[in-house]
Design a protein around this motif. Sequence first.
Motif, PDB file in Angstrom:
ATOM      1  N   GLU A 174       0.906  -1.093   0.036  1.00  0.00           N
ATOM      2  CA  GLU A 174       0.216  -0.073  -0.201  1.00  0.00           C
ATOM      3  C   GLU A 174       0.986   1.217  -0.041  1.00  0.00           C
ATOM      4  O   GLU A 174       0.714   2.146  -0.697  1.00  0.00           O
ATOM      5  CB  GLU A 174      -0.877  -0.039   1.230  1.00  0.00           C
ATOM      6  N   THR A 177       3.024   1.589  -3.558  1.00  0.00           N
ATOM      7  CA  THR A 177       2.307   2.090  -4.720  1.00  0.00           C
ATOM      8  C   THR A 177       1.352   3.073  -4.650  1.00  0.00           C
ATOM      9  O   THR A 177       0.907   3.670  -5.672  1.00  0.00           O
ATOM     10  CB  THR A 177       1.286   0.694  -5.032  1.00  0.00           C
ATOM     11  N   ARG A 178       1.037   3.517  -3.370  1.00  0.00           N
ATOM     12  CA  ARG A 178      -0.151   4.746  -3.276  1.00  0.00           C
ATOM     13  C   ARG A 178       0.610   5.838  -2.312  1.00  0.00           C
ATOM     14  O   ARG A 178      -0.208   6.878  -2.360  1.00  0.00           O
ATOM     15  CB  ARG A 178      -1.170   4.280  -2.518  1.00  0.00           C
ATOM     16  N   ARG A 179       1.782   5.879  -1.645  1.00  0.00           N
ATOM     17  CA  ARG A 179       2.072   6.923  -0.803  1.00  0.00           C
ATOM     18  C   ARG A 179       3.567   7.120  -1.174  1.00  0.00           C
ATOM     19  O   ARG A 179       4.461   6.578  -0.534  1.00  0.00           O
ATOM     20  CB  ARG A 179       1.699   6.501   0.567  1.00  0.00           C
ATOM     21  N   PRO A 180       3.903   7.686  -2.419  1.00  0.00           N
ATOM     22  CA  PRO A 180       5.239   8.035  -2.769  1.00  0.00           C
ATOM     23  C   PRO A 180       5.970   8.832  -1.828  1.00  0.00           C
ATOM     24  O   PRO A 180       7.245   8.542  -1.597  1.00  0.00           O
ATOM     25  CB  PRO A 180       4.907   8.745  -3.940  1.00  0.00           C
ATOM     26  N   VAL A 230       6.719   8.015  -7.167  1.00  0.00           N
ATOM     27  CA  VAL A 230       5.644   8.864  -8.063  1.00  0.00           C
ATOM     28  C   VAL A 230       5.187   8.134  -9.104  1.00  0.00           C
ATOM     29  O   VAL A 230       3.823   8.057  -9.297  1.00  0.00           O
ATOM     30  CB  VAL A 230       6.205  10.332  -8.247  1.00  0.00           C
ATOM     31  N   ARG A 233       3.224   5.327  -8.254  1.00  0.00           N
ATOM     32  CA  ARG A 233       1.537   5.702  -8.025  1.00  0.00           C
ATOM     33  C   ARG A 233       0.773   6.121  -9.283  1.00  0.00           C
ATOM     34  O   ARG A 233      -0.175   5.797  -9.268  1.00  0.00           O
ATOM     35  CB  ARG A 233       2.062   6.928  -7.080  1.00  0.00           C
ATOM     36  N   ARG A 236      -0.514   3.042 -11.156  1.00  0.00           N
ATOM     37  CA  ARG A 236      -1.411   2.238 -10.539  1.00  0.00           C
ATOM     38  C   ARG A 236      -2.638   3.052 -10.596  1.00  0.00           C
ATOM     39  O   ARG A 236      -3.713   2.369 -10.208  1.00  0.00           O
ATOM     40  CB  ARG A 236      -0.922   2.196  -9.225  1.00  0.00           C
ATOM     41  N   ARG A 237      -2.673   3.947 -11.046  1.00  0.00           N
ATOM     42  CA  ARG A 237      -4.199   4.739 -11.232  1.00  0.00           C
ATOM     43  C   ARG A 237      -5.089   4.139 -12.292  1.00  0.00           C
ATOM     44  O   ARG A 237      -4.617   3.549 -13.231  1.00  0.00           O
ATOM     45  CB  ARG A 237      -3.913   6.366 -11.547  1.00  0.00           C
TER      46      ARG A 237
END
Length: 237
Positions: A174, A177-180, A230, A233, A236-237
């Motif tokens: 998590e 992949t979502r909190r650079p 980044v 991230r 992964r959108r």
Amino acid sequence: MRPIARGIVKHLIVFVALLALVAVIVFVTGLFVDLHPDAYRDGMLSIVYVYPLVLVAIGLFALVKRLRRGDRATSLDGLVRWYQECGVFTGIAIVFTLITVINNVMMLTGIDAPKEGLFAYQHMLVRIAIVTGAVTIAMVREAVRVLRRLVVFFTSDPSIRRSMLDDLASRTVEVVTRRPFEASVTIFTVLTFLICVAAIIASTWREVAGGAPFYIALLILYGVLLVVFVVIRLARR
């Protein structure tokens, strides 16, 4: 006591405790290695110069995150809650990275003097120790919870340990992949620690260089890590 006044008092206490901790760490370090003549001064200045800037940077980052989520409650308590939710290890990494980036820029622009040779790596490890102590003091409840989880992990049966490891792996994915920002500061802190330990070990048979190239390399390393996470991230959108 109002939240702002309580926050100011808390940070003043942490600030004074940090200065005392710096003196103790430098003294203990001097029992095992030869200290740089400016070791005490540099340790103190690294707190005096950078601690207020770190508080401002953390506050601004938290403020931006909360506004992007549409949360207008930007009180000091709210910003502190965001920081505490990151956890002890991420908290250490955030503070260490912010201090290091700011201080490296200061050294490269002539505001501070770059540390040379082995002292540059010792100085960075002392900083990690100081930040670890400060964050642990500031987040003592979370630190106790982490210790309790470690005790549970090592005293539980294999099935519970597997479950805890699966949960850790899920949270790691998590973050990556979502909190650079959180991922980049954590990896940067770990890599910096390993680089400094390796340099100190290598110094037993060869001379190690510090100075401006070392601080430039650290800035480049963090920049690369931030860009990589980044990109992950966005992908992964």
